[in-house]
Scaffold this motif. Sequence first.
Motif, mmCIF file in Angstrom:
data_model
loop_
_atom_site.group_PDB
_atom_site.id
_atom_site.type_symbol
_atom_site.label_atom_id
_atom_site.label_comp_id
_atom_site.label_asym_id
_atom_site.label_seq_id
_atom_site.Cartn_x
_atom_site.Cartn_y
_atom_site.Cartn_z
ATOM 1 N N ARG A 46 5.625 -6.405 4.144
ATOM 2 C CA ARG A 46 6.372 -6.268 2.896
ATOM 3 C C ARG A 46 7.836 -6.622 3.110
ATOM 4 O O ARG A 46 8.449 -6.240 4.112
ATOM 5 N N GLY A 74 6.425 -4.713 -4.433
ATOM 6 C CA GLY A 74 6.100 -4.166 -3.125
ATOM 7 C C GLY A 74 7.200 -4.203 -2.095
ATOM 8 O O GLY A 74 7.039 -3.676 -0.986
ATOM 9 N N SER A 103 4.461 -1.092 -7.919
ATOM 10 C CA SER A 103 3.881 -0.188 -6.935
ATOM 11 C C SER A 103 4.408 -0.481 -5.530
ATOM 12 O O SER A 103 4.514 -1.649 -5.133
ATOM 13 N N ASP A 104 4.723 0.583 -4.798
ATOM 14 C CA ASP A 104 5.209 0.542 -3.410
ATOM 15 C C ASP A 104 6.641 0.041 -3.279
ATOM 16 O O ASP A 104 7.193 0.028 -2.172
ATOM 17 N N ASP A 131 6.914 1.037 -13.385
ATOM 18 C CA ASP A 131 5.631 0.487 -12.943
ATOM 19 C C ASP A 131 5.250 0.944 -11.542
ATOM 20 O O ASP A 131 4.722 0.158 -10.742
ATOM 21 N N GLY A 132 5.551 2.212 -11.224
ATOM 22 C CA GLY A 132 5.141 2.772 -9.943
ATOM 23 C C GLY A 132 6.183 2.716 -8.843
ATOM 24 O O GLY A 132 5.934 3.205 -7.734
ATOM 25 N N GLY A 162 2.163 2.943 -11.627
ATOM 26 C CA GLY A 162 1.870 1.662 -11.015
ATOM 27 C C GLY A 162 0.396 1.321 -10.978
ATOM 28 O O GLY A 162 -0.468 2.124 -11.333
ATOM 29 N N SER A 163 0.093 0.125 -10.498
ATOM 30 C CA SER A 163 -1.293 -0.326 -10.377
ATOM 31 C C SER A 163 -2.079 0.513 -9.376
ATOM 32 O O SER A 163 -3.310 0.568 -9.421
ATOM 33 N N ASN A 164 -1.367 1.184 -8.449
ATOM 34 C CA ASN A 164 -2.020 2.078 -7.491
ATOM 35 C C ASN A 164 -2.166 3.502 -8.035
ATOM 36 O O ASN A 164 -2.566 4.412 -7.309
ATOM 37 N N ARG A 165 -1.791 3.696 -9.310
ATOM 38 C CA ARG A 165 -1.883 4.967 -10.022
ATOM 39 C C ARG A 165 -0.865 6.015 -9.571
ATOM 40 O O ARG A 165 -0.958 7.170 -9.967
ATOM 41 N N PHE A 166 0.114 5.618 -8.758
ATOM 42 C CA PHE A 166 1.211 6.517 -8.427
ATOM 43 C C PHE A 166 2.301 6.376 -9.480
ATOM 44 O O PHE A 166 2.601 5.280 -9.962
#
Length: 199
Positions: A46, A74, A103-104, A131-132, A162-166
Amino acid sequence: RRVTLTDGPVILAVTKESRSGGTLSVNASDSIELSGFLPTKGGAIRTSLRTVTEKDGVAGDLMIRTRKLIVQDGAFVSTGTVGSGKGGNLDVTANEFVELIGSDSGLFTQTRGAGTPGNLTITTRKLIVGDGAQVAASSFGQGQGGELRVNAADSVDILGVGSNRFSSGLFTRTTGGGNGGNITVDTSAFRIADGAVVD
């Protein structure tokens, strides 16, 4: 004027012994943008700016000075320790805005051992976390959590999942024996919505 890192570059200052690491400073009169990652067989590299200590030393501080800071897809900025040493402070000053999206993505100070993470300070006109993306001063070991301070003259917007649900959010987490740090937000307008969290 502009610093742009995309698709996996890493700028890292690491301290491997019982010493103090040097400061990592990034200065750009217009903008600093970090985004994306490089896929690998084992996962992904990343895009990041980081300082870390791996034993009982002191990680260097990380300082960002710019007009606009964008961290997305990310990418992240962090200081940390994986041993008993102290993590460096992360100090971000962006005269116009700080935007953390995806996310991240985010800004982090953290420890994964007995050490203490550094403090995290953001000074800007507008902070957007969406968005996470996350801003966190965390301890995943026995150390105390760091302090998180946001000074945003105009507004703070923390939005979505986010797309990772966090959830997007501001955090001073501790998962071991240490106490969590304080969160201080000083702004004219504060908005949190759509599953975002301050914890």
